[in-house]
Design a protein around this motif. Structure first.
Motif, PDB file in Angstrom:
ATOM      1  N   ARG A  65     -53.597 119.960  31.423  1.00  0.00           N
ATOM      2  CA  ARG A  65     -54.038 121.139  30.664  1.00  0.00           C
ATOM      3  C   ARG A  65     -53.160 122.347  30.988  1.00  0.00           C
ATOM      4  O   ARG A  65     -52.824 123.143  30.106  1.00  0.00           O
ATOM      5  CB  ARG A  65     -55.498 121.453  30.973  1.00  0.00           C
ATOM      6  N   PHE A  66     -52.803 122.491  32.251  1.00  0.00           N
ATOM      7  CA  PHE A  66     -51.935 123.600  32.646  1.00  0.00           C
ATOM      8  C   PHE A  66     -50.544 123.441  32.029  1.00  0.00           C
ATOM      9  O   PHE A  66     -49.995 124.383  31.445  1.00  0.00           O
ATOM     10  CB  PHE A  66     -51.809 123.658  34.171  1.00  0.00           C
ATOM     11  N   VAL A  67     -49.969 122.244  32.156  1.00  0.00           N
ATOM     12  CA  VAL A  67     -48.585 122.025  31.718  1.00  0.00           C
ATOM     13  C   VAL A  67     -48.456 122.094  30.206  1.00  0.00           C
ATOM     14  O   VAL A  67     -47.444 122.589  29.684  1.00  0.00           O
ATOM     15  CB  VAL A  67     -48.067 120.674  32.254  1.00  0.00           C
ATOM     16  N   ARG A  68     -49.463 121.625  29.480  1.00  0.00           N
ATOM     17  CA  ARG A  68     -49.371 121.637  28.015  1.00  0.00           C
ATOM     18  C   ARG A  68     -49.292 123.050  27.448  1.00  0.00           C
ATOM     19  O   ARG A  68     -48.854 123.239  26.307  1.00  0.00           O
ATOM     20  CB  ARG A  68     -50.560 120.878  27.400  1.00  0.00           C
ATOM     21  N   SER A  69     -49.691 124.027  28.228  1.00  0.00           N
ATOM     22  CA  SER A  69     -49.620 125.418  27.754  1.00  0.00           C
ATOM     23  C   SER A  69     -48.183 125.942  27.738  1.00  0.00           C
ATOM     24  O   SER A  69     -47.881 126.920  27.046  1.00  0.00           O
ATOM     25  CB  SER A  69     -50.490 126.321  28.630  1.00  0.00           C
ATOM     26  N   PHE A  70     -47.278 125.291  28.478  1.00  0.00           N
ATOM     27  CA  PHE A  70     -45.894 125.763  28.549  1.00  0.00           C
ATOM     28  C   PHE A  70     -45.221 125.773  27.182  1.00  0.00           C
ATOM     29  O   PHE A  70     -44.378 126.621  26.893  1.00  0.00           O
ATOM     30  CB  PHE A  70     -45.071 124.877  29.494  1.00  0.00           C
ATOM     31  N   LYS A  71     -45.575 124.791  26.353  1.00  0.00           N
ATOM     32  CA  LYS A  71     -44.860 124.637  25.081  1.00  0.00           C
ATOM     33  C   LYS A  71     -45.032 125.850  24.186  1.00  0.00           C
ATOM     34  O   LYS A  71     -44.147 126.161  23.373  1.00  0.00           O
ATOM     35  CB  LYS A  71     -45.345 123.373  24.363  1.00  0.00           C
ATOM     36  N   TYR A  72     -46.148 126.553  24.305  1.00  0.00           N
ATOM     37  CA  TYR A  72     -46.379 127.721  23.458  1.00  0.00           C
ATOM     38  C   TYR A  72     -45.452 128.867  23.850  1.00  0.00           C
ATOM     39  O   TYR A  72     -44.956 129.597  22.999  1.00  0.00           O
ATOM     40  CB  TYR A  72     -47.836 128.157  23.553  1.00  0.00           C
ATOM     41  N   LEU A  73     -45.211 129.014  25.146  1.00  0.00           N
ATOM     42  CA  LEU A  73     -44.322 130.064  25.615  1.00  0.00           C
ATOM     43  C   LEU A  73     -42.880 129.807  25.189  1.00  0.00           C
ATOM     44  O   LEU A  73     -42.137 130.738  24.851  1.00  0.00           O
ATOM     45  CB  LEU A  73     -44.412 130.177  27.144  1.00  0.00           C
ATOM     46  N   TYR A  74     -42.495 128.518  25.167  1.00  0.00           N
ATOM     47  CA  TYR A  74     -41.108 128.180  24.851  1.00  0.00           C
ATOM     48  C   TYR A  74     -40.911 127.801  23.382  1.00  0.00           C
ATOM     49  O   TYR A  74     -39.803 127.455  22.981  1.00  0.00           O
ATOM     50  CB  TYR A  74     -40.626 127.043  25.752  1.00  0.00           C
ATOM     51  N   GLY A  75     -41.971 127.858  22.597  1.00  0.00           N
ATOM     52  CA  GLY A  75     -41.831 127.571  21.174  1.00  0.00           C
ATOM     53  C   GLY A  75     -41.478 126.128  20.881  1.00  0.00           C
ATOM     54  O   GLY A  75     -40.765 125.845  19.909  1.00  0.00           O
ATOM     55  N   LEU A  76     -41.966 125.202  21.699  1.00  0.00           N
ATOM     56  CA  LEU A  76     -41.674 123.783  21.500  1.00  0.00           C
ATOM     57  C   LEU A  76     -42.804 123.109  20.725  1.00  0.00           C
ATOM     58  O   LEU A  76     -43.966 123.514  20.801  1.00  0.00           O
ATOM     59  CB  LEU A  76     -41.489 123.084  22.847  1.00  0.00           C
ATOM     60  N   ARG A  77     -42.450 122.054  20.012  1.00  0.00           N
ATOM     61  CA  ARG A  77     -43.434 121.311  19.231  1.00  0.00           C
ATOM     62  C   ARG A  77     -43.157 119.818  19.383  1.00  0.00           C
ATOM     63  O   ARG A  77     -42.000 119.388  19.365  1.00  0.00           O
ATOM     64  CB  ARG A  77     -43.346 121.715  17.755  1.00  0.00           C
ATOM     65  N   PHE A  78     -44.211 119.041  19.555  1.00  0.00           N
ATOM     66  CA  PHE A  78     -44.085 117.592  19.720  1.00  0.00           C
ATOM     67  C   PHE A  78     -44.624 116.878  18.487  1.00  0.00           C
ATOM     68  O   PHE A  78     -45.743 117.139  18.046  1.00  0.00           O
ATOM     69  CB  PHE A  78     -44.841 117.122  20.959  1.00  0.00           C
ATOM     70  N   GLU A  79     -43.808 115.989  17.946  1.00  0.00           N
ATOM     71  CA  GLU A  79     -44.234 115.115  16.852  1.00  0.00           C
ATOM     72  C   GLU A  79     -44.381 113.708  17.419  1.00  0.00           C
ATOM     73  O   GLU A  79     -43.385 113.042  17.716  1.00  0.00           O
ATOM     74  CB  GLU A  79     -43.206 115.127  15.722  1.00  0.00           C
TER      75      GLU A  79
END
Length: 310
Positions: A65-79
Motif C-alpha cells: 500500500r505504501f509503495v503503490r502510492s509512489f506511482k502517483y508522484l512520478y506520473g507512472l501508469r501500469f497496464e
C-alpha cells in the motif's frame, strides 16, 4: 549572521539547475525516490510492528500500500494483463525481468497474497529499507557463498509448501537495462522442481521511454502531458496518425505488464532444469520484445544462455 538569504539563494540555484540540466533532474528524482523508500520503510515498519508484531508475510500487504502510492508522484501508469493468473491457491515460483530500482513499484502493483521475495543479503543492512524487507518475510541469500545460498533455497522449498507461500525471484540475478533479457540463473528453477510447484513468468515492458541511467533520462507521464498541452493545436492530427498506425510503443510513464501462463514442474527432476530455463527464457524474451515494441534484430542478446544456480 542571518543564513536564510543564503539558504534561499542556494535553494533557488538548485531549482534552476534542476530545470536546466537533464542530469540534475535525473539525480534529483532518483534522490527523491531513495528518500521515499527510506521514509516509507520507516513508517511501514511501525505499522507492521503495531499490527502484526514482527516478521510475517502478511506484512507485505501493508508494504504494498505504501509503495503503490509512489506511482502517483512520478506520473507512472501500469497496464496489466493476466493478473488473475497469479491468484492460484497453492504455492508457486514467480519469475520476472529486473531492470532498475523502480522494479519495486511494479512488483508491489501486482503482488499476490502470501508472496515473499528473494534478495541479496547486503540489502538487510540498509537501515529502514532492510528492516521492512525483513518484517515482510523477504529471504536473504549470500551470493558470495554458494553453499549457504543453496541451503537457504532448499529450506525455502520446504517452507513454501508447508506454509503455502509464493516466492518472487529475478532469475537474471542483477538489474539490466540493455534492451533485452540477460541469461537466467538456475536457482529459481531448481527451487520450483524441488517443491514441485509451477513457475509463473511475469514480464515488464522496457523502461527506456522514461528511465535510462546511461542517458540520465527520468521523465514521467505528467511531464509528457504538459508538453502535449503545449502542442494542443497539433493533437488531433497526431492522434489521427497514431490511430492509423495501430498499437504504438508505450508512452512515457506507461509500463505494460504481462503475466504468462504457468509452467508446470510436476514430475520434473534436476536433469530437466536446462530445458525448463530455456522454455521460460524464450517465452519471456519474446513477450518482452513484443510489449516493448523492440525489433528482435535490434536486441542486445541474440541467443539465450543459462548461468549457474543462484
Amino acid at each position: 549572521m542571518d543564513l536564510w538569504p543564503w539558504l534561499t539563494a542556494a535553494l533557488l540555484l538548485l531549482l534552476l539547475l534542476v530545470q536546466l540540466s537533464r542530469t540534475a533532474r535525473f539525480y534529483a528524482k532518483v534522490g527523491l525516490y531513495c528518500v521515499l523508500c527510506v521514509s516509507c520503510s520507516a513508517a511501514a515498519s511501525i505499522v507492521c510492528l503495531l499490527r502484526n508484531g514482527g516478521r510475517t508475510v502478511d506484512n507485505m500487504s501493508i508494504i504494498s500500500r505504501f509503495v503503490r502510492s509512489f506511482k502517483y508522484l512520478y506520473g507512472l501508469r501500469f497496464e496489466v494483463s493476466g493478473q488473475k493468473k497469479l491468484e492460484v491457491d497453492g504455492p508457486c515460483v514467480i519469475i520476472s525481468n529486473h531492470q532498475s530500482i523502480l522494479d519495486m513499484m511494479g512488483l508491489m502493483e501486482i503482488l499476490p497474497k502470501r508472496c515473499v521475495q528473494i534478495a541479496k543479503r547486503e540489502l538487510m543492512f540498509t537501515g529502514p529499507v532492510g528492516l521492512i524487507m525483513y518484517l515482510g518475510g523477504v529471504y536473504f541469500i549470500n551470493r558470495q557463498q554458494a553453499r549457504t545460498a543453496m541451503s537457504v533455497m532448499a529450506d525455502l522449498g520446504d517452507l513454501m509448501v508447508k506454509e503455502n507461500l509464493k516466492v518472487w525471484i529475478y532469475p537474471e540475478g542483477t538489474r539490466n537495462d540493455n534492451g533485452d533479457l540477460l541469461p537466467f540463473k538456475k536457482g529459481a528453477f531448481y527451487l520450483a522442481i524441488q517443491a514441485q510447484v509451477p513457475i509463473i513468468p511475469v514480464v515488464y515492458s522496457s523502461f527506456s521511454s522514461f528511465y535510462n541511467v546511461k542517458t540520465k533520462l527520468f521523465t514521467s507521464g505528467v511531464e509528457k502531458q504538459v508538453l502535449n498541452r503545449v502542442k494542443f493545436l497539433r493533437a488531433p492530427l497526431v492522434q489521427a496518425v497514431q490511430r492509423s498506425r495501430g498499437p504504438t510503443v508505450p508512452s512515457a510513464g506507461t509500463i505494460r505488464v504481462q503475466v504468462l501462463d504457468a509452467v508446470p514442474t510436476s514430475g520434473l527432476t534436476d536433469a530437466d532444469v536446462t530445458q525448463l530455463v530455456d522454455t521460460c527464457y524464450q517465452s519471456m524474451r519474446a513477450t518482452f520484445l513484443q510489449i516493448s515494441e523492440i525489433p528482435q534484430e535490434n536486441s542486445a542478446i541474440k541467443e539465450p544462455g543459462v548461468l549457474a544456480a543462484q
